[in-house]
Scaffold this motif. Sequence first.
Motif, mmCIF file in Angstrom:
data_model
loop_
_atom_site.group_PDB
_atom_site.id
_atom_site.type_symbol
_atom_site.label_atom_id
_atom_site.label_comp_id
_atom_site.label_asym_id
_atom_site.label_seq_id
_atom_site.Cartn_x
_atom_site.Cartn_y
_atom_site.Cartn_z
ATOM 1 N N VAL A 84 -30.514 -16.557 -83.892
ATOM 2 C CA VAL A 84 -30.621 -18.062 -83.805
ATOM 3 C C VAL A 84 -29.450 -18.669 -83.030
ATOM 4 C CG1 VAL A 84 -30.682 -20.036 -84.883
ATOM 5 C CG2 VAL A 84 -32.016 -18.193 -85.813
ATOM 6 N N ALA A 85 -28.255 -18.052 -83.302
ATOM 7 C CA ALA A 85 -27.225 -18.524 -82.572
ATOM 8 C C ALA A 85 -27.286 -18.500 -81.054
ATOM 9 C CB ALA A 85 -26.021 -18.083 -83.109
ATOM 10 N N GLU A 86 -27.642 -16.813 -80.717
ATOM 11 C CA GLU A 86 -27.767 -16.527 -79.338
ATOM 12 C C GLU A 86 -28.628 -17.260 -78.655
ATOM 13 O OE1 GLU A 86 -24.910 -12.385 -79.629
ATOM 14 O OE2 GLU A 86 -27.256 -11.988 -79.451
ATOM 15 N N ARG A 87 -29.991 -17.383 -79.221
ATOM 16 C CA ARG A 87 -30.980 -18.125 -78.678
ATOM 17 C C ARG A 87 -30.265 -19.506 -78.182
ATOM 18 N NH1 ARG A 87 -36.327 -17.157 -82.492
ATOM 19 N NH2 ARG A 87 -36.799 -15.239 -81.439
ATOM 20 N N HIS A 88 -29.696 -20.213 -79.192
ATOM 21 C CA HIS A 88 -29.076 -21.589 -79.003
ATOM 22 C C HIS A 88 -28.243 -21.571 -78.023
ATOM 23 C CE1 HIS A 88 -28.737 -25.857 -79.802
ATOM 24 N NE2 HIS A 88 -27.437 -25.721 -79.563
ATOM 25 N N SER A 89 -27.454 -20.827 -78.006
ATOM 26 C CA SER A 89 -26.129 -20.736 -77.073
ATOM 27 C C SER A 89 -26.283 -20.079 -75.650
ATOM 28 C CB SER A 89 -24.711 -20.485 -77.838
ATOM 29 O OG SER A 89 -25.071 -18.949 -77.866
ATOM 30 N N ALA A 90 -27.184 -19.123 -75.658
ATOM 31 C CA ALA A 90 -27.558 -18.139 -74.414
ATOM 32 C C ALA A 90 -26.268 -17.600 -74.291
ATOM 33 C CB ALA A 90 -28.024 -18.933 -73.168
ATOM 34 N N ARG A 91 -25.555 -17.268 -75.324
ATOM 35 C CA ARG A 91 -23.956 -16.312 -75.114
ATOM 36 C C ARG A 91 -24.100 -15.515 -76.339
ATOM 37 N NH1 ARG A 91 -22.023 -17.419 -70.289
ATOM 38 N NH2 ARG A 91 -20.246 -16.384 -71.242
ATOM 39 N N VAL A 92 -23.159 -14.404 -76.141
ATOM 40 C CA VAL A 92 -22.781 -13.689 -77.265
ATOM 41 C C VAL A 92 -22.103 -14.484 -78.483
ATOM 42 C CG1 VAL A 92 -21.292 -11.555 -77.930
ATOM 43 C CG2 VAL A 92 -22.484 -11.600 -75.784
ATOM 44 N N CYS A 93 -22.541 -14.062 -79.568
ATOM 45 C CA CYS A 93 -21.812 -14.817 -80.581
ATOM 46 C C CYS A 93 -21.427 -13.878 -81.643
ATOM 47 C CB CYS A 93 -23.069 -15.733 -81.218
ATOM 48 S SG CYS A 93 -23.674 -17.027 -80.258
ATOM 49 N N VAL A 94 -20.571 -14.486 -82.544
ATOM 50 C CA VAL A 94 -20.030 -13.677 -83.478
ATOM 51 C C VAL A 94 -20.158 -14.531 -84.841
ATOM 52 C CG1 VAL A 94 -18.404 -12.260 -82.176
ATOM 53 C CG2 VAL A 94 -17.678 -14.359 -83.150
ATOM 54 N N THR A 95 -20.129 -14.024 -86.044
ATOM 55 C CA THR A 95 -19.970 -14.483 -87.290
ATOM 56 C C THR A 95 -18.654 -15.116 -87.328
ATOM 57 O OG1 THR A 95 -21.710 -13.042 -88.120
ATOM 58 C CG2 THR A 95 -20.637 -14.127 -89.613
ATOM 59 N N ALA A 96 -18.411 -16.363 -87.785
ATOM 60 C CA ALA A 96 -17.283 -16.823 -88.289
ATOM 61 C C ALA A 96 -16.937 -17.255 -89.528
ATOM 62 C CB ALA A 96 -16.920 -18.009 -87.614
ATOM 63 N N PHE A 106 -25.590 -20.406 -95.871
ATOM 64 C CA PHE A 106 -25.146 -20.771 -94.629
ATOM 65 C C PHE A 106 -24.201 -19.992 -93.786
ATOM 66 C CE2 PHE A 106 -26.191 -24.095 -97.501
ATOM 67 C CZ PHE A 106 -27.324 -24.960 -96.856
ATOM 68 N N PHE A 107 -24.607 -19.547 -92.413
ATOM 69 C CA PHE A 107 -23.653 -19.051 -91.529
ATOM 70 C C PHE A 107 -23.102 -19.690 -90.538
ATOM 71 C CE2 PHE A 107 -26.699 -16.305 -93.725
ATOM 72 C CZ PHE A 107 -26.056 -14.977 -93.882
ATOM 73 N N THR A 108 -21.871 -19.388 -90.224
ATOM 74 C CA THR A 108 -21.263 -20.170 -89.019
ATOM 75 C C THR A 108 -20.984 -19.223 -88.079
ATOM 76 O OG1 THR A 108 -20.103 -21.827 -90.596
ATOM 77 C CG2 THR A 108 -19.110 -21.722 -88.258
ATOM 78 N N PHE A 109 -21.534 -19.137 -86.829
ATOM 79 C CA PHE A 109 -21.228 -18.443 -85.592
ATOM 80 C C PHE A 109 -20.587 -19.427 -84.481
ATOM 81 C CE2 PHE A 109 -24.451 -16.209 -87.874
ATOM 82 C CZ PHE A 109 -24.269 -14.887 -87.192
ATOM 83 N N VAL A 110 -19.711 -18.544 -83.728
ATOM 84 C CA VAL A 110 -19.192 -19.035 -82.559
ATOM 85 C C VAL A 110 -19.509 -18.223 -81.401
ATOM 86 C CG1 VAL A 110 -16.703 -19.114 -81.550
ATOM 87 C CG2 VAL A 110 -16.936 -19.709 -84.054
ATOM 88 N N ALA A 111 -19.755 -18.958 -80.465
ATOM 89 C CA ALA A 111 -20.118 -18.433 -78.915
ATOM 90 C C ALA A 111 -18.998 -18.174 -78.261
ATOM 91 C CB ALA A 111 -21.196 -19.578 -78.343
ATOM 92 N N LEU A 112 -18.855 -16.947 -77.599
ATOM 93 C CA LEU A 112 -18.061 -16.597 -76.720
ATOM 94 C C LEU A 112 -18.072 -16.402 -75.436
ATOM 95 C CD1 LEU A 112 -16.944 -13.353 -79.172
ATOM 96 C CD2 LEU A 112 -16.156 -15.923 -79.093
ATOM 97 N N ASP A 113 -17.231 -16.782 -74.510
ATOM 98 C CA ASP A 113 -17.329 -16.400 -72.965
ATOM 99 C C ASP A 113 -16.937 -15.064 -72.701
ATOM 100 O OD1 ASP A 113 -14.546 -16.197 -72.689
ATOM 101 O OD2 ASP A 113 -14.348 -18.121 -71.835
ATOM 102 N N GLU A 114 -16.952 -14.889 -71.303
ATOM 103 C CA GLU A 114 -16.948 -13.445 -70.914
ATOM 104 C C GLU A 114 -15.555 -12.817 -71.343
ATOM 105 O OE1 GLU A 114 -16.573 -16.590 -68.248
ATOM 106 O OE2 GLU A 114 -18.274 -15.960 -69.157
ATOM 107 N N ASN A 115 -14.543 -13.705 -71.537
ATOM 108 C CA ASN A 115 -13.052 -13.252 -72.005
ATOM 109 C C ASN A 115 -12.944 -13.355 -73.538
ATOM 110 O OD1 ASN A 115 -12.337 -12.851 -69.077
ATOM 111 N ND2 ASN A 115 -12.412 -15.071 -68.914
ATOM 112 N N ASP A 116 -14.137 -13.461 -74.147
ATOM 113 C CA ASP A 116 -14.236 -13.337 -75.722
ATOM 114 C C ASP A 116 -13.329 -14.326 -76.397
ATOM 115 O OD1 ASP A 116 -15.607 -10.886 -75.757
ATOM 116 O OD2 ASP A 116 -14.141 -9.539 -76.151
ATOM 117 N N LYS A 117 -13.529 -15.728 -75.345
ATOM 118 C CA LYS A 117 -12.856 -16.949 -75.836
ATOM 119 C C LYS A 117 -14.118 -17.676 -76.287
ATOM 120 C CE LYS A 117 -8.586 -15.593 -74.829
ATOM 121 N NZ LYS A 117 -7.839 -14.938 -75.815
ATOM 122 N N PRO A 118 -13.828 -18.620 -77.471
ATOM 123 C CA PRO A 118 -14.858 -19.514 -78.031
ATOM 124 C C PRO A 118 -15.175 -20.561 -76.524
ATOM 125 C CG PRO A 118 -13.060 -19.408 -79.478
ATOM 126 C CD PRO A 118 -12.790 -18.735 -78.214
#
Length: 169
Positions: A48-60, A114-126
């Motif tokens: 769900v997180a990656e579909r929404h953000s179109a980015r790599v995401c991690v569980t926060a 409830f899960f909180t995910f954070v999207a990351l850029d190509e440098n692994d930064k939010p």
Amino acid sequence: MSEKLSKPVAASAIEKHVYKVFPNDMNAHDTVFGGMIMAKCDRLALVVAERHSARVCVTAAVDSIHFRAPAKGNDTLLFSLALNRSWGSSMEIGARVEAENSYTGETRHILSAFFTFVALDENDKPMDVPAVTPETAKQRKRFEKAEIRREGRLKTRTELAKMSDNDSD
């Protein structure tokens, strides 16, 4: 600057993903192992997180996991997950799991989380994610409640940080 991109909840939601319970999914109490259900929820929330953000995401964060009833052998698990709200780089995804008796069609609500995910850029930064647009009354209610849960998470994090700053060990 243009307005922040927004996507509807339905664009990333998962409705009634099916998982058939088998004997290897059972615990010593002869009910479905809760850790397996939690792991499946985490993986589906990631989708769900990656579909929404179109980015790599991690569980926060994972919070408010409530096991409401056990699932048993021969049940079919139905996983439904949807984005409740996004803030900057983070997103809250709600999960609901039902157990369905494959023979009678009867369903029982067995878990909410409830899960909180954070999207990351190509440098692994939010990085910022699109806003979410609730389209139904139920989605708007989840959207509003997500803000209350977020405030609680942030308050807890601040209080715990204060406590650890005061530790002299």
